[in-house]
Design an enzyme around this catalytic site. Structure first.
Site, PDB file in Angstrom:
ATOM      1  N   ASN A   1     -38.411   5.594  14.023  1.00  0.00           N
ATOM      2  CA  ASN A   1     -40.016   5.807  13.045  1.00  0.00           C
ATOM      3  C   ASN A   1     -40.359   4.338  12.818  1.00  0.00           C
ATOM      4  O   ASN A   1     -42.370   5.320  13.135  1.00  0.00           O
ATOM      5  CB  ASN A   1     -40.079   6.202  11.401  1.00  0.00           C
ATOM      6  CG  ASN A   1     -38.724   5.232  10.993  1.00  0.00           C
ATOM      7  OD1 ASN A   1     -38.133   4.662  11.462  1.00  0.00           O
ATOM      8  ND2 ASN A   1     -39.174   4.428   9.789  1.00  0.00           N
TER       9      ASN A   1
ATOM     10  N   GLY B   1     -31.144   6.791  24.710  1.00  0.00           N
ATOM     11  CA  GLY B   1     -29.931   7.455  25.564  1.00  0.00           C
ATOM     12  C   GLY B   1     -29.680   7.997  23.936  1.00  0.00           C
ATOM     13  O   GLY B   1     -29.941   7.611  22.534  1.00  0.00           O
TER      14      GLY B   1
ATOM     15  N   GLY C   1     -27.020   8.438  21.291  1.00  0.00           N
ATOM     16  CA  GLY C   1     -26.818   7.447  19.769  1.00  0.00           C
ATOM     17  C   GLY C   1     -25.373   7.660  20.619  1.00  0.00           C
ATOM     18  O   GLY C   1     -24.035   6.203  20.029  1.00  0.00           O
ATOM     19  N   SER C   2     -24.004   8.797  20.730  1.00  0.00           N
ATOM     20  CA  SER C   2     -23.375   8.785  20.264  1.00  0.00           C
ATOM     21  C   SER C   2     -22.366   8.818  22.073  1.00  0.00           C
ATOM     22  O   SER C   2     -21.186   8.426  21.859  1.00  0.00           O
ATOM     23  CB  SER C   2     -22.678  10.841  20.041  1.00  0.00           C
ATOM     24  OG  SER C   2     -23.524  11.183  21.143  1.00  0.00           O
TER      25      SER C   2
ATOM     26  N   GLY D   1     -25.311   4.597  22.190  1.00  0.00           N
ATOM     27  CA  GLY D   1     -25.261   3.602  20.789  1.00  0.00           C
ATOM     28  C   GLY D   1     -24.020   3.030  21.304  1.00  0.00           C
ATOM     29  O   GLY D   1     -22.961   2.191  20.946  1.00  0.00           O
TER      30      GLY D   1
ATOM     31  N   CYS E   1     -37.826   3.953   5.641  1.00  0.00           N
ATOM     32  CA  CYS E   1     -37.375   3.587   5.041  1.00  0.00           C
ATOM     33  C   CYS E   1     -37.076   3.463   3.777  1.00  0.00           C
ATOM     34  O   CYS E   1     -37.358   3.569   2.664  1.00  0.00           O
ATOM     35  CB  CYS E   1     -36.165   2.852   5.699  1.00  0.00           C
ATOM     36  SG  CYS E   1     -37.200   1.216   5.654  1.00  0.00           S
TER      37      CYS E   1
ATOM     38  N   GLU F   1     -33.314  -9.604   7.751  1.00  0.00           N
ATOM     39  CA  GLU F   1     -34.007  -9.787   8.819  1.00  0.00           C
ATOM     40  C   GLU F   1     -34.482 -10.298   8.766  1.00  0.00           C
ATOM     41  O   GLU F   1     -35.721 -10.274   7.226  1.00  0.00           O
ATOM     42  CB  GLU F   1     -34.178  -8.214   9.189  1.00  0.00           C
ATOM     43  CG  GLU F   1     -33.222  -7.547  10.449  1.00  0.00           C
ATOM     44  CD  GLU F   1     -33.496  -6.346  11.415  1.00  0.00           C
ATOM     45  OE1 GLU F   1     -33.962  -5.882  10.696  1.00  0.00           O
ATOM     46  OE2 GLU F   1     -32.716  -5.982  12.304  1.00  0.00           O
TER      47      GLU F   1
HETATM   48  P1  NAD Z   1     -29.797   7.603  12.791  1.00  0.00           P
HETATM   49  O1  NAD Z   1     -28.955   6.624  12.360  1.00  0.00           O
HETATM   50  O2  NAD Z   1     -29.614   8.960  13.462  1.00  0.00           O
HETATM   51  O3  NAD Z   1     -30.158   6.497  14.391  1.00  0.00           O
HETATM   52  C1  NAD Z   1     -30.584   5.429  14.709  1.00  0.00           C
HETATM   53  C2  NAD Z   1     -30.400   5.215  16.206  1.00  0.00           C
HETATM   54  O4  NAD Z   1     -28.953   5.333  16.033  1.00  0.00           O
HETATM   55  C3  NAD Z   1     -30.759   5.761  17.746  1.00  0.00           C
HETATM   56  O5  NAD Z   1     -31.304   5.256  18.344  1.00  0.00           O
HETATM   57  C4  NAD Z   1     -29.603   6.923  17.845  1.00  0.00           C
HETATM   58  O6  NAD Z   1     -29.269   7.078  18.714  1.00  0.00           O
HETATM   59  C5  NAD Z   1     -28.042   5.633  17.125  1.00  0.00           C
HETATM   60  N1  NAD Z   1     -27.427   6.108  17.216  1.00  0.00           N
HETATM   61  C6  NAD Z   1     -26.762   7.000  16.574  1.00  0.00           C
HETATM   62  N2  NAD Z   1     -25.641   7.617  16.714  1.00  0.00           N
HETATM   63  C7  NAD Z   1     -24.645   6.763  17.440  1.00  0.00           C
HETATM   64  C8  NAD Z   1     -23.275   5.815  16.865  1.00  0.00           C
HETATM   65  N3  NAD Z   1     -22.953   7.378  17.078  1.00  0.00           N
HETATM   66  N4  NAD Z   1     -23.434   4.899  17.812  1.00  0.00           N
HETATM   67  C9  NAD Z   1     -24.463   3.903  18.147  1.00  0.00           C
HETATM   68  N5  NAD Z   1     -25.396   4.345  18.001  1.00  0.00           N
HETATM   69  C10 NAD Z   1     -26.061   5.980  17.913  1.00  0.00           C
HETATM   70  O7  NAD Z   1     -31.717   7.284  12.324  1.00  0.00           O
HETATM   71  P2  NAD Z   1     -33.196   8.390  12.523  1.00  0.00           P
HETATM   72  O8  NAD Z   1     -33.525   9.613  12.153  1.00  0.00           O
HETATM   73  O9  NAD Z   1     -33.253   7.386  14.306  1.00  0.00           O
HETATM   74  O10 NAD Z   1     -33.897   6.915  11.440  1.00  0.00           O
HETATM   75  C11 NAD Z   1     -34.118   7.326  10.003  1.00  0.00           C
HETATM   76  C12 NAD Z   1     -33.107   6.303   9.787  1.00  0.00           C
HETATM   77  O11 NAD Z   1     -33.451   5.030   9.408  1.00  0.00           O
HETATM   78  C13 NAD Z   1     -33.408   6.714   7.724  1.00  0.00           C
HETATM   79  O12 NAD Z   1     -32.186   6.763   7.126  1.00  0.00           O
HETATM   80  C14 NAD Z   1     -33.938   5.235   8.040  1.00  0.00           C
HETATM   81  O13 NAD Z   1     -34.112   5.595   6.292  1.00  0.00           O
HETATM   82  C15 NAD Z   1     -33.863   4.958   8.492  1.00  0.00           C
HETATM   83  N6  NAD Z   1     -35.038   2.908   8.550  1.00  0.00           N
HETATM   84  C16 NAD Z   1     -34.016   2.600   8.037  1.00  0.00           C
HETATM   85  C17 NAD Z   1     -34.707   0.958   7.977  1.00  0.00           C
HETATM   86  C18 NAD Z   1     -34.938  -0.147   7.105  1.00  0.00           C
HETATM   87  O14 NAD Z   1     -34.916  -1.397   7.537  1.00  0.00           O
HETATM   88  N7  NAD Z   1     -34.276  -0.007   6.458  1.00  0.00           N
HETATM   89  C19 NAD Z   1     -36.259   1.475   8.938  1.00  0.00           C
HETATM   90  C20 NAD Z   1     -36.606   2.717   9.530  1.00  0.00           C
HETATM   91  C21 NAD Z   1     -35.587   3.746   9.691  1.00  0.00           C
END
Ligand code: NAD
Length: 496
Positions: free
Chosen positions: A155, A209, A211-212, A215, A287, A465
């Site tokens: 985002n 790439g 996440g699953s 990541g 978020c 952070e």
């Molecule tokens: P997401 O959790 O689907 O993905 C975030 C990242 O994690 C991506 O790079 C994804 O590829 C990776 N990922 C997914 N599965 C993983 C795994 N099993 N192991 C390691 N990495 C993995 O989130 P999204 O849809 O990309 O973003 C939206 C979410 O992020 C919303 O819930 C939003 O509230 C949150 N967000 C939080 C903040 C904050 O600062 N609190 C800021 C921005 C977004």
């Protein structure tokens, strides 16, 4: 300005531009669905290569022995590079995410500011001489962790990437960045800037790439000493479980369902503007989106009518048009999910006061647009008030008094942010201290400063952070004891 993005088919791994060995990633422009680029994503082997190169780089004396002010020069150069290329970066990010150019330019400049701030913070960091309990000196010093990682969502990519990469490098680490595969392009622009700044090869790799796969490999690899994650709560929980198994520190910036509160004594124009900005800017894909609105009952009807009228005047439009306030959502599947939330709210008895549909007209037909939506008539325990929509959808609820308000606001799994509108400063102070959220805005919303720590409570995350301590969060604390007596220990003296 050419709005197209350069086809990019290589990733920045271990200081070299290489073809990823993972599955292809496709980036489309949310405003019309056109293809931005298809690039081969990273694989498990690419992660392993990046880690190997990072280990070499982080242990190399040419980096390890740099004094803090010398290390800071790289961060200043990266900051300047981002600012110099801000137009290109912001275009790429707007193509990748559908955000307005106004917003992506602000995000690029915020990323530049993050590198500059972390460089300055690094230059002023001090170790501690602790009070000694004997004839010795005791010190507490901070050292790099080694090879670290940042995992970021789609985002606000350049800003969230900078919030991980800048403090990690400032602290003397190497960092692997894994951006979302929904927005793979902007991290490559960051890599170009970092390369141009001359950062020693291997200290930074970017690995878009799945996440699953990518990541997961990063989180579970033994050599990774810290992961800072921003994303959804369930992904964060999964990462925390895996980190616990290897006793690795994590910081988790997760989702939210943030309350915004309007008291009867508020400046109503200011409150309407703040509420709309809080939920509808970034098309609600934030978020900290203020997605639950509590309005004091005495002004509820009048305020909601004013808010609905103003919301209907917001300009939904193309990300490259300067007057656009609400741009498309990131992709069709995400819009489907937003629509599902609205359908559930309707089924639960919610009344759509405005929006609740896609905008009509040929300008919108190929893009993932959705109208700003306000829904009334649902309780704080409804699905709409509990689940993060991550779209331009606002639930409005009345409240009767301060106790009722605080109970309802805090009765939620999330605790990321909140907003209060009132002219009564003691009341604002009282309520701000009672709200269980990481950030509280008073008579404003979504204001940010890199110098102020950020993070959530409860399901919104763990850790903070930003701020000067942001660098320390990427370091290991070490205690040093230095004897001053220069005499053998009395316990062993008789045996000498
Ligand atoms: P997401 O959790 O689907 O993905 C975030 C990242 O994690 C991506 O790079 C994804 O590829 C990776 N990922 C997914 N599965 C993983 C795994 N099993 N192991 C390691 N990495 C993995 O989130 P999204 O849809 O990309 O973003 C939206 C979410 O992020 C919303 O819930 C939003 O509230 C949150 N967000 C939080 C903040 C904050 O600062 N609190 C800021 C921005 C977004």
């Amino acid at each position: 300005m050419d709005h197209n993005v350069t086809a990019q088919d290589k990733l920045y791994i271990g200081g070299e531009w290489r073809r990823g060995r993972g599955a292809d990633i496709t980036s489309n422009f949310p405003a019309d669905g056109s293809l931005n680029a298809t690039l081969p994503g990273a694989s498990v082997e690419d992660v392993d290569l990046a880690i190997e190169r990072a280990q070499d780089a982080v242990n190399d004396p040419s980096w390890r022995k740099l004094l803090p002010h010398e290390r800071a020069t790289y961060l200043y150069k990266i900051s300047e590079g981002i600012a110099r290329h801000a137009d290109r970066i912001s275009h790429v990010q707007s193509r990748d995410t559908g955000k307005t150019l106004t917003e992506t330019r602000a995000l690029a400049m915020s990323a530049s500011g993050t590198f500059r701030y972390m460089a300055a913070a690094l230059e002023t960091m001090e170790d501690a001489l602790t009070p000694s309990r004997g004839n010795y000196l005791t010190m507490s010093v901070y050292e790099p962790l080694g090879v670290t990682a940042g995992i970021t969502p789609w985002n606000s990519p350049i800003a969230s990437d900078a919030q991980k990469v800048a403090p990690a490098l400032a602290a003397g680490n190497a960092i692997l960045l894994k951006p979302s595969s929904w927005s793979p392009l902007v991290c490559l622009e960051l890599a170009r800037v970092i390369e141009e700044a001359g950062l020693p090869k291997g200290l930074f790799s970017t690995l878009p790439g799945a996440g699953s796969i990518v990541g997961e490999r990063i989180v579970t690899h033994k050599a990774i000493r810290k992961v800072s994650f921003t994303g959804g709560t369930e992904t964060g929980r999964d990462i925390a479980r895996k980190a616990a198994a290897k006793l690795m520190p994590v910081s988790l910036e997760l989702g939210g369902k943030s309350p915004t509160i309007v008291f009867a004594d508020a400046d109503l124009d200011l409150a309407v503007a703040g509420v709309m900005f809080g939920i509808f800017s970034s098309t609600g894909q934030s978020c900290i989106a203020g997605s639950r609105l509590f309005v004091e009952r005495g002004i509820y009807d009048a305020f909601v009518a004013k808010l609905v009228a103003a919301t209907e005047r917001l300009k939904v439009g193309h990300p490259f048009e300067a007057t656009t306030q609400v741009a498309p959502l990131i992709r069709p599947k995400h819009r489907d999910e937003v629509e599902e939330h609205v359908a559930k709210a309707r089924a639960d008895g919610g009344k759509i006061l405005t929006g609740g549909e896609r905008p009509a007209g040929s300008d919108y037909k190929d893009g993932t647009y959705y109208r700003p939506t306000i829904i009334a008539g649902l309780g704080n325990d409804s699905r709409l008030c509990r689940e993060e929509v991550f779209g331009p959808v606002l639930a409005v609820l009345p409240f009767d008094n301060e106790d009722d308000l605080i109970r309802q606001s805090n009765n939620n799994d999330y605790g990321l942010a909140s907003g209060i509108y009132t002219r009564d400063f003691p009341k604002a102070w009282r309520v701000a201290r009672a709200l269980d959220t990481g950030t509280v805005w008073i008579n404003t919303y979504k204001q940010f400063s890199i110098s102020t720590p950020f993070g959530g409570t409860k399901d919104s995350g763990v850790g903070r952070e930003k701020g000067r301590d942001g660098v320390r969060a990427w370091m290991a604390q070490k205690s040093l004891y230095c004897d001053l007596s220069q005499a053998p220990h009395p316990w062993a003296k008789s045996a000498l």
